[in-house]
Each structure stands twice: as C-alpha cells, then as structure tokens.
Design a protein around this motif. Sequence first.
Motif, PDB file in Angstrom:
ATOM      1  N   TYR A  37      36.771   5.397 -34.118  1.00 43.11           N
ATOM      2  CA  TYR A  37      35.358   4.831 -34.607  1.00 43.11           C
ATOM      3  C   TYR A  37      35.974   4.205 -35.931  1.00 43.11           C
ATOM      4  O   TYR A  37      36.898   4.144 -36.530  1.00 43.11           O
ATOM      5  N   ARG A  38      34.858   3.300 -36.268  1.00 37.50           N
ATOM      6  CA  ARG A  38      35.120   2.571 -37.684  1.00 37.50           C
ATOM      7  C   ARG A  38      33.810   2.827 -38.481  1.00 37.50           C
ATOM      8  O   ARG A  38      32.630   2.879 -38.002  1.00 37.50           O
ATOM      9  N   GLN A  39      33.795   3.035 -39.652  1.00 38.25           N
ATOM     10  CA  GLN A  39      32.557   3.192 -40.521  1.00 38.25           C
ATOM     11  C   GLN A  39      32.967   2.644 -41.720  1.00 38.25           C
ATOM     12  O   GLN A  39      33.915   2.670 -42.411  1.00 38.25           O
ATOM     13  N   PHE A  40      31.870   1.601 -41.986  1.00 35.85           N
ATOM     14  CA  PHE A  40      32.011   0.856 -43.106  1.00 35.85           C
ATOM     15  C   PHE A  40      31.070   1.615 -44.326  1.00 35.85           C
ATOM     16  O   PHE A  40      30.409   2.510 -43.808  1.00 35.85           O
ATOM     17  N   PRO A  41      31.162   1.291 -45.501  1.00 33.72           N
ATOM     18  CA  PRO A  41      30.664   2.018 -46.567  1.00 33.72           C
ATOM     19  C   PRO A  41      29.040   2.057 -46.331  1.00 33.72           C
ATOM     20  O   PRO A  41      28.499   1.045 -46.081  1.00 33.72           O
ATOM     21  N   LYS A  42      28.633   3.171 -46.614  1.00 32.86           N
ATOM     22  CA  LYS A  42      27.251   3.717 -46.491  1.00 32.86           C
ATOM     23  C   LYS A  42      26.725   3.270 -45.198  1.00 32.86           C
ATOM     24  O   LYS A  42      25.473   3.262 -44.919  1.00 32.86           O
ATOM     25  N   GLN A  43      27.513   3.358 -43.958  1.00 37.53           N
ATOM     26  CA  GLN A  43      26.962   3.009 -42.805  1.00 37.53           C
ATOM     27  C   GLN A  43      27.360   4.084 -41.799  1.00 37.53           C
ATOM     28  O   GLN A  43      28.335   4.896 -42.207  1.00 37.53           O
ATOM     29  N   SER A  44      26.876   4.070 -40.540  1.00 35.59           N
ATOM     30  CA  SER A  44      27.131   5.077 -39.435  1.00 35.59           C
ATOM     31  C   SER A  44      28.600   4.861 -38.862  1.00 35.59           C
ATOM     32  O   SER A  44      29.188   3.846 -39.260  1.00 35.59           O
ATOM     33  N   LEU A  45      29.032   5.797 -38.461  1.00 39.51           N
ATOM     34  CA  LEU A  45      30.410   5.642 -37.469  1.00 39.51           C
ATOM     35  C   LEU A  45      29.952   4.850 -36.308  1.00 39.51           C
ATOM     36  O   LEU A  45      28.820   5.027 -35.741  1.00 39.51           O
ATOM     37  N   MET A  46      30.793   3.932 -35.841  1.00 37.02           N
ATOM     38  CA  MET A  46      30.586   3.135 -34.706  1.00 37.02           C
ATOM     39  C   MET A  46      31.785   3.210 -33.891  1.00 37.02           C
ATOM     40  O   MET A  46      33.098   2.972 -34.345  1.00 37.02           O
ATOM     41  N   LEU A  47      31.433   3.585 -32.537  1.00 35.94           N
ATOM     42  CA  LEU A  47      32.507   3.730 -31.492  1.00 35.94           C
ATOM     43  C   LEU A  47      33.311   2.407 -31.192  1.00 35.94           C
ATOM     44  O   LEU A  47      32.475   1.452 -30.979  1.00 35.94           O
ATOM     45  N   MET A  48      34.480   2.260 -31.346  1.00 39.21           N
ATOM     46  CA  MET A  48      35.239   1.069 -31.039  1.00 39.21           C
ATOM     47  C   MET A  48      35.820   1.071 -29.729  1.00 39.21           C
ATOM     48  O   MET A  48      35.879  -0.136 -29.092  1.00 39.21           O
ATOM     49  N   ALA A  49      36.500   2.032 -29.637  1.00 32.99           N
ATOM     50  CA  ALA A  49      37.015   2.182 -27.993  1.00 32.99           C
ATOM     51  C   ALA A  49      37.279   3.646 -27.601  1.00 32.99           C
ATOM     52  O   ALA A  49      37.251   4.507 -28.496  1.00 32.99           O
ATOM     53  N   THR A  50      37.662   3.905 -26.399  1.00 35.09           N
ATOM     54  CA  THR A  50      38.046   5.027 -25.901  1.00 35.09           C
ATOM     55  C   THR A  50      39.434   4.831 -25.362  1.00 35.09           C
ATOM     56  O   THR A  50      39.769   4.083 -24.510  1.00 35.09           O
ATOM     57  N   SER A  51      40.226   5.722 -25.692  1.00 34.74           N
ATOM     58  CA  SER A  51      41.602   5.809 -25.542  1.00 34.74           C
ATOM     59  C   SER A  51      42.018   6.907 -24.334  1.00 34.74           C
ATOM     60  O   SER A  51      41.742   7.961 -24.403  1.00 34.74           O
ATOM     61  N   ASN A  52      42.415   6.549 -23.269  1.00 35.28           N
ATOM     62  CA  ASN A  52      42.643   7.172 -22.158  1.00 35.28           C
ATOM     63  C   ASN A  52      44.308   7.423 -22.040  1.00 35.28           C
ATOM     64  O   ASN A  52      44.933   6.434 -22.056  1.00 35.28           O
ATOM     65  N   GLU A  53      44.605   8.439 -21.898  1.00 38.87           N
ATOM     66  CA  GLU A  53      46.125   8.932 -21.654  1.00 38.87           C
ATOM     67  C   GLU A  53      46.774   8.323 -20.353  1.00 38.87           C
ATOM     68  O   GLU A  53      46.152   8.123 -19.556  1.00 38.87           O
ATOM     69  N   GLY A  54      47.691   7.151 -20.544  1.00 41.29           N
ATOM     70  CA  GLY A  54      48.242   6.858 -19.291  1.00 41.29           C
ATOM     71  C   GLY A  54      47.677   5.587 -19.058  1.00 41.29           C
ATOM     72  O   GLY A  54      48.312   5.142 -17.648  1.00 41.29           O
ATOM     73  N   SER A  55      46.581   5.240 -19.270  1.00 41.18           N
ATOM     74  CA  SER A  55      45.960   4.135 -18.885  1.00 41.18           C
ATOM     75  C   SER A  55      45.322   2.919 -20.204  1.00 41.18           C
ATOM     76  O   SER A  55      45.565   3.380 -21.312  1.00 41.18           O
TER      77      SER A  55
END
Lengths: 112, 118
Positions: free
Chosen positions: B36-54
């Motif tokens: 996730y990424r969170q800019f100041p005074k903002q909510s968390l934003m999902l960036m990516a899903t990391s999958n083991e081995g893929s």
Amino acid sequence: LAKTTQPISMDSYEGQEVNITCSHNNIATNDYITWYQQFPSQGPRFIIQGYKTKVTNEVASLFIPADRKSSTLSLPRVSLSDTAVYYCLVEKSGGGADGLTFGKGTHLIIQP
Amino acid sequence: GAVVSQHPSWVICKSGTSVKIECRSLDFQATTMFWYRQFPKQSLMLMATSNEGSKATYEQGVEKDKFLINHASLTLSTLTVTSAHPEDSSFYICSAISPPGGRDTEAFFGQGTRLTVV
C-alpha cells in the motif's frame, strides 16, 4: 466492494466512551465488518471484526444492527493514546484475501 | 498475533536512484502479501498484490516497471522503487494475511517505510 462512510473526525475526553459509526448500505451477505486503528507513521492495526449483533474483545466492542447497513465501534474509557485514525472496512469472507479498500477513516482526538 | 516486519522504517534517497523495501512475515508463511501507499493525510491505497512464486498483480494506475515486486519466498516480499522521483515520496506499507484464505483470515501490517526522495 461495499462503500463505507464514517465521520472525518471526532474528539472526546479521557475516560469517556467513544462511539464511531460507519455506514455500509451496500454490504453483501458474505461481507464482514472490520475496524483498524492507525497511529501516525505506523501501519494499521486490527481492532475488531464482526458479522452481526455484538462482538467484544479486550479493546473494543462492535455493534451491528440486524440489517447490517451500519456498525458502531465502541471504545470504553478512552485515553490520550487512543488518538488515532480509525478505519471501517467491509471485507468479503476470507477477509483480506484480495487486499483491503480503505476509506478516509475517522480521526479521533482525545483530549485531557 | 502474527508479526510482519518492514525494513527500512525510513529512507532518504536522491532523485533517480532506486530503493528496495523489504517485508517479512516473521512467524508465519505468507503466500500473498500486499503493498500500500499512503500520502500525507490520506488513506492507504492498495498498489499491488504480491504472490509467492509468481508475478505481482498491480492496481490500475500503478506502473509495474517503476514499482518492482519480488516475492521469492513464503516469508519475504520486496518492493523496489526504481528511478525514484520526489513525487514518489510517500509512506509505503506492506501487509500479509494469516491464515491464508480462511474465514478467520486477518490482515497484519508492517510498520511502514517513509520514503523521501530529494
């Protein structure tokens, strides 16, 4: 994903009970309601999760009415250290398996 | 509860350089981790899903060539911000779920990494 709406900010005083209500009108049958707490410059921390009626743990209580279109996080006897942002999330069963969608959260400020 | 450790907790880098952030599940195996990424005074934003081995799955609008994700083991995922620029300055947070895909699954978050690009 069900959208959630909660107050942007709230304030209270030490020793008081604080109730934060979240609306989720489009909640689906398989959705669970989860609350997270986030302090500045830290990752969120799980507080409580529920599906219906009432859930209580050592930190908080969660009240969910029969229609499940809203939920209320209740923090008993808050202290200054409870100042944080509280996020209400609606998750599909299997919680968090697809990543979480955070809304704006409620910034709770506790004063002495 | 399960512990997710993120390193470093903060980093300052020069514009144009690359920065690697590590996310480890300390006491459980995580086939899936999230960034996730969170800019100041903002909510968390999902960036990516990391999958083991893929390959990782990126959210719309997130450049996969800029944010390289590697999930080579069941306890480690890394996010590399390549050719960082000041607009990449943000708070990056990883999370892992445990147990995987079950009704009682819970998301555990790292402590976050504050990236400042100068």
